[in-house]
Design an enzyme around this catalytic site. Structure first.
Site, PDB file in Angstrom:
ATOM      1  N   ASP A 205       0.813  -1.215   0.000  1.00 49.31           N
ATOM      2  CA  ASP A 205       0.000   0.000   0.000  1.00 49.31           C
ATOM      3  C   ASP A 205       0.853   1.274   0.000  1.00 49.31           C
ATOM      4  O   ASP A 205       1.925   1.314   0.609  1.00 49.31           O
ATOM      5  CB  ASP A 205      -0.832  -0.048   1.299  1.00 49.31           C
ATOM      6  CG  ASP A 205      -1.787   1.090   1.442  1.00 49.31           C
ATOM      7  OD1 ASP A 205      -2.818   1.058   0.752  1.00 49.31           O
ATOM      8  OD2 ASP A 205      -1.516   2.007   2.247  1.00 49.31           O
ATOM      9  N   GLU A 268       1.250  -0.461  -4.831  1.00 47.49           N
ATOM     10  CA  GLU A 268       0.209   0.525  -5.143  1.00 47.49           C
ATOM     11  C   GLU A 268       0.858   1.856  -5.485  1.00 47.49           C
ATOM     12  O   GLU A 268       1.667   2.390  -4.719  1.00 47.49           O
ATOM     13  CB  GLU A 268      -0.744   0.737  -3.960  1.00 47.49           C
ATOM     14  CG  GLU A 268      -1.920   1.607  -4.372  1.00 47.49           C
ATOM     15  CD  GLU A 268      -2.615   2.372  -3.243  1.00 47.49           C
ATOM     16  OE1 GLU A 268      -3.774   2.723  -3.420  1.00 47.49           O
ATOM     17  OE2 GLU A 268      -1.986   2.645  -2.204  1.00 47.49           O
TER      18      GLU A 268
HETATM   19  C1  GLC Z   1      -4.332   3.153  -0.070  1.00 43.42           C
HETATM   20  C2  GLC Z   1      -5.576   2.323   0.142  1.00 43.42           C
HETATM   21  C3  GLC Z   1      -6.658   3.194   0.721  1.00 43.42           C
HETATM   22  C4  GLC Z   1      -6.157   3.737   2.040  1.00 43.42           C
HETATM   23  C5  GLC Z   1      -4.832   4.458   1.861  1.00 43.42           C
HETATM   24  C6  GLC Z   1      -4.177   4.750   3.176  1.00 43.42           C
HETATM   25  O1  GLC Z   1      -4.505   4.126  -1.033  1.00 43.42           O
HETATM   26  O2  GLC Z   1      -5.969   1.755  -1.074  1.00 43.42           O
HETATM   27  O3  GLC Z   1      -7.846   2.491   0.890  1.00 43.42           O
HETATM   28  O4  GLC Z   1      -7.110   4.607   2.590  1.00 43.42           O
HETATM   29  O5  GLC Z   1      -3.908   3.694   1.139  1.00 43.42           O
HETATM   30  O6  GLC Z   1      -3.613   3.611   3.720  1.00 43.42           O
END
Ligand code: GLC
Length: 553
Positions: A205, A268
């Protein structure tokens, strides 16, 4: 099967299915989905044909950000089960040939994580430097002008110790200091802990946030985004996001994965990451970084209601062409837990979108419920679970609602007399797994067909992608090819019928149509597509080896 197909890493040929664990299936009967519920539905997932599950966060957490605020990386949230349930899930999934991937949140912890509780105790604490602490600016305000994703400054003042701590997201999510080797080492231990337990890898993430400018310089206003409704997006993010030092950290992290065979490192990216920036995280031929930087291009392009298939295909052509050879592998997603669902964005074109996702060169990500056409659910504010959902245009609860298993109270997600933790929304006949499972024309059957076909036809998994240039307006066309196998995909994203005229090859045979009603031979000199129809056709290698359109209609 084909040797190249068999030799490829599993994710080149596999389909990844994302589960929002609290919303999949409630086996314990308390209105909240759980790991036992995922175990109970593994037969469904095996039937659908997915190769791996990605579970959004399952760890202990106060749920200030739905689990993306971890208070113990090595445990399981008691609402979801325990380590024993988790081990049984890994085993049961393995028996069905399904791998399990976890979500890793390395950029920040919960403010209740013991590391942060220590860190905020006093300035001399051993864990002080595990988070990002700075003195106030000379006027006593925050150290710089950075803004948090969810609103307000990225800094919160800690009265007790007289310093500000940094949080890219909510104040309850303090950022870890990735420049501290002890922090990196601790997260690598977390990775090893779960890899040892049999997880097949991680979706990591917020990866672009981990390294910040060491001088914490102010961001400048972004002249192109001054209209944005969220203040953070009106700043250029040169110093707070995607600092080049990330690449060193990613190489180091990749080494942790590489010590285990066959494990997948998905990263991500920010939605605002350019194509070039996203691709940079694959690394270089001498040093790998992220195995698959999540590709948000399809989501980004199609979020604009005025998008055209031409734009979409241009993006795909670039991503495909620029993914580094010798280790880089593309991936595509049309939805996830943060963005509107496919059926909500694509409407009548949802079936065509499903065919697109399943036939590109790259690993498809399927978000639970999209395979049965779940739409965003209108949730009254008093039932919101996600605080960000109250910000207009950012209702993430809407896409995290209970999976619809069957007709009847609570759609089979939890016992009829229980209140599901998020409303199921309005359900019409045919909206559920039970109704669609045996209906050969259902959206679920349409998803399932290419998932299984991909396994028999390596041209569709590891085969090359060749765009077919200048198809009629509103359509896309491409060829997938490997050895002597050729698969032609044509998609009509418009509400009008379209005809594609190929001069070579002149015929083929239908594999599928998004309308689920075509089979047998097909003439390619006048291939008619109905509104929103996508077709997949096996063709013989042509004389020039690329299908040729006569003229655009
Ligand atoms: C990422 C996740 C999201 C979350 C953020 C903070 O973007 O996909 O859902 O709120 O990280 O951890």
């Amino acid at each position: 099967m084909n040797d190249q197909h068999d030799a490829a890493p599993w994710w080149y040929t596999g389909v990844i299915y994302q589960i929002w664990p609290r919303s999949f299936y409630d086996a314990s009967g308390d209105g909240i989905g759980d790991l036992e519920g995922v175990i109970a539905k593994l037969d469904y997932l095996a039937w659908l044909g997915v190769d791996a599950l990605w579970l959004s966060p399952i760890h202990p957490s106060p749920l200030d950000d739905s689990g993306y605020d971890v208070s113990n990386y090595l445990g399981i949230h008691p609402q979801l089960g325990d380590l024993d349930t988790f081990d049984r899930l890994i085993d049961a999934a393995k028996q069905r040939g399904i791998r399990v991937l976890l979500d890793l949140v390395p950029n920040h912890t919960s403010e209740r994580h013991p590391w942060f509780l220590e860190s905020r105790k006093d300035r001399d604490n051993d864990r002080r430097d595990w988070y990002v602490w700075r003195d106030p600016a000379p006027d006593g305000g925050p150290p710089n002008n950075w803004l948090a994703y969810f609103g307000g400054p990225t800094w919160t003042f800690d009265e007790a110790t007289g310093q500000y701590y940094l949080h890219t997201f909510y104040p309850e999510q303090p950022d870890l200091n990735w420049r501290n080797p002890a922090v990196r080492g601790a997260i690598y231990e977390v990775i090893r802990f779960w890899l040892e337990r049999g997880v097949a890898g991680f979706r990591v993430d917020g990866l672009e946030n981990i390294a910040k400018d060491p001088l914490f310089r102010d961001e400048a206003p972004d002249p192109y985004t001054q209209h944005h409704e969220l203040a953070r997006f009106r700043l250029q993010k040169i110093y707070s996001v995607a600092h080049p030092d990330i690449h060193h950290m990613l190489r180091e992290m990749r080494e942790v994965f590489d010590a285990y065979p066959d494990r997948l490192f998905i990263g991500e990216m920010s939605y605002s990451a350019s194509l070039r920036r996203t691709l940079s995280y694959y690394g270089h031929r001498d040093y790998g970084e992220v195995e698959m930087p999540l590709n948000f291009g399809l989501i980004n392009v199609t979020t604009d209601p005025g998008w055209t298939p031409d734009e979409l295909q241009c993006y795909i052509n670039s991503f495909d062409a620029l993914t580094p050879a010798g280790g880089g592998w593309p991936n595509y997603a049309l939805s996830n837990h943060d963005k509107p669902r496919i059926a909500t964005r694509f409407g009548a074109a949802s079936r065509a979108a499903a065919v697109l996702l399943m036939t590109l060169r790259g690993t498809p990500f399927v978000y639970y419920g999209d395979e049965i056409g779940m739409t965003d659910v209108d949730i009254p504010s008093e039932r919101h679970r996600d605080r960000f959902s109250s910000v207009p245009g950012h209702d993430r609860d809407a896409v995290r609602t209970p999976m619809r298993w069957q007709q009847g109270p609570n759609v089979g997600f939890c016992p009829p007399d229980e209140t599901p933790y998020l409303p199921v929304g309005e359900v019409n006949e045919g909206d559920d797994v039970a109704a669609q499972r045996d209906d050969p024309q259902s959206l679920l059957s349409l998803y399932r067909q290419p998932i299984h076909y991909r396994r028999e036809q390596p041209a569709l998994t590891i085969g090359h992608y060749y765009p077919i240039l200048n198809p009629p307006d509103g359509t896309m066309a491409y060829l997938r090819g490997l050895g002597q196998d050729r698969v032609l995909v044509t998609i009509n994203f418009s509400d009008a019928p379209k005809t594609l005229r190929f001069s070579d090859p002149t015929e083929g045979s239908f594999v599928l149509s998004s309308c689920c009603d075509r089979e047998g031979r097909v003439e390619l000199q006048g291939l008619e597509l109905r509104p929103y129809e996508a077709v997949v056709i096996e063709v013989a290698p042509g004389r020039f080896d690329m299908p040729r359109l006569v003229t655009p209609d």
